[in-house]
Design a protein around this motif. Structure first.
Motif, short mmCIF file in Angstrom:
data_model
loop_
_atom_site.label_atom_id
_atom_site.label_comp_id
_atom_site.label_asym_id
_atom_site.label_seq_id
_atom_site.Cartn_x
_atom_site.Cartn_y
_atom_site.Cartn_z
N LEU A 136 -0.47 1.20 14.58
CA LEU A 136 0.40 1.49 13.43
C LEU A 136 1.82 1.65 13.95
CD1 LEU A 136 0.48 2.22 10.36
CD2 LEU A 136 0.28 4.61 11.08
N TYR A 137 2.77 1.09 13.22
CA TYR A 137 4.17 1.10 13.65
C TYR A 137 5.05 1.68 12.55
CZ TYR A 137 2.37 -2.23 17.04
OH TYR A 137 1.64 -2.83 18.03
N THR A 138 6.14 2.32 12.97
CA THR A 138 7.17 2.70 12.01
C THR A 138 8.11 1.50 11.85
OG1 THR A 138 8.99 4.17 11.48
CG2 THR A 138 8.58 3.79 13.82
N SER A 139 8.44 1.20 10.62
CA SER A 139 9.40 0.11 10.38
C SER A 139 10.83 0.60 10.60
CB SER A 139 9.26 -0.41 8.95
OG SER A 139 9.70 0.56 8.02
N GLY A 140 11.01 1.92 10.61
CA GLY A 140 12.35 2.48 10.66
C GLY A 140 13.02 2.51 9.29
N LEU A 141 12.26 2.17 8.26
CA LEU A 141 12.79 2.07 6.90
C LEU A 141 12.11 3.08 5.98
CD1 LEU A 141 12.52 -1.81 6.71
CD2 LEU A 141 14.62 -0.51 7.10
N THR A 142 12.81 3.41 4.91
CA THR A 142 12.22 4.22 3.85
C THR A 142 12.49 3.55 2.52
OG1 THR A 142 14.21 5.56 3.62
CG2 THR A 142 12.48 6.45 5.03
N GLU A 143 11.55 3.72 1.60
CA GLU A 143 11.81 3.33 0.23
C GLU A 143 12.33 4.57 -0.47
OE1 GLU A 143 9.78 1.32 -3.70
OE2 GLU A 143 8.49 1.79 -2.00
N GLU A 176 12.99 10.51 -4.31
CA GLU A 176 11.81 10.40 -3.46
C GLU A 176 12.10 9.48 -2.29
OE1 GLU A 176 9.02 12.04 -3.72
OE2 GLU A 176 8.78 12.57 -5.83
N LEU A 177 11.67 9.88 -1.11
CA LEU A 177 11.77 9.05 0.09
C LEU A 177 10.36 8.79 0.61
CD1 LEU A 177 14.61 10.94 1.98
CD2 LEU A 177 14.81 8.79 0.72
N MET A 178 10.05 7.53 0.90
CA MET A 178 8.75 7.18 1.47
C MET A 178 8.95 6.41 2.76
SD MET A 178 6.09 5.98 -1.51
CE MET A 178 6.99 4.53 -1.97
N PRO A 179 8.50 6.96 3.89
CA PRO A 179 8.56 6.16 5.11
C PRO A 179 7.65 4.95 4.97
CG PRO A 179 7.41 8.25 5.51
CD PRO A 179 7.92 8.28 4.10
N ILE A 180 8.11 3.81 5.49
CA ILE A 180 7.34 2.57 5.42
C ILE A 180 6.83 2.23 6.82
CG2 ILE A 180 7.33 0.12 4.81
CD1 ILE A 180 9.66 0.73 2.89
N VAL A 190 0.85 -1.19 0.00
CA VAL A 190 0.00 0.00 0.00
C VAL A 190 0.89 1.24 0.00
CG1 VAL A 190 -1.72 1.31 1.31
CG2 VAL A 190 -1.84 -1.20 1.24
N THR A 191 0.61 2.16 -0.91
CA THR A 191 1.33 3.44 -0.97
C THR A 191 0.35 4.55 -1.29
OG1 THR A 191 1.82 3.20 -3.32
CG2 THR A 191 3.48 2.38 -1.79
#
Length: 157
Positions: free
Chosen positions: A75-82, A93-97, A46-47
């Protein structure tokens, strides 16, 4: 944004979420098949865009609801970005996951941005996902959230 030659600016205007149903060996990741001129036919998580005045967590909750018809709890932050290069605007582009859970694999209501969905185990998801950043993220997310369970400090409101 600087006008100096060679600089590529960073931009964050979208969010993503790994939506997981169930737990342990029965856990499944929701993947959607996109339609349209941008990434049509590609399978992904999902984005969606961050609308004016929204925080990233607000945006992903809305996007999950719009794209799947599902309401999520925690809801949790994965600590990652795409991250990826977007040529038309010459930006990275940076997308928090984020990570969200539902109790069980359910039928979902697709919006106009997707034409199919699947609940997949980790290995099937890794085979289907078209975006390298999402594949790499799912490996870490599966370890941190499915195999171990979410750490409470990762929860966002």
């Amino acid at each position: 944004m600087s006008a100096r030659y060679g600089e590529i600016p960073l931009r964050c205007r979208a969010v993503a979420a790994a939506l997981i149903a169930g737990s342990g060996n029965e856990a499944g990741l929701l993947v959607l098949r996109r339609v349209g001129p941008v990434a049509g036919g590609a399978w992904g998580i999902v984005t969606g865009s961050i609308e004016p005045g929204e925080t990233a967590p607000q945006a992903i909750r809305r996007e999950i609801r719009e794209e799947t018809g599902l309401e999520i709890g925690r809801l949790y932050t994965s600590g990652l970005t795409e991250s990826f290069y977007f040529g038309p605007d010459n930006v990275i582009e940076l997308m928090p996951i984020f990570v969200a859970f539902v109790q069980e694999r359910r039928e979902i209501t697709l919006d106009h941005g997707s034409d199919d969905f699947r609940w997949c185990g980790r290995d099937e998801a890794l085979t289907l996902l078209h975006f390298a950043g999402q594949r790499r993220a799912i490996l870490d997310i599966w370890h941190d959230f499915v195999d171990r369970g979410p750490d409470p400090f990762r929860e966002v409101v």
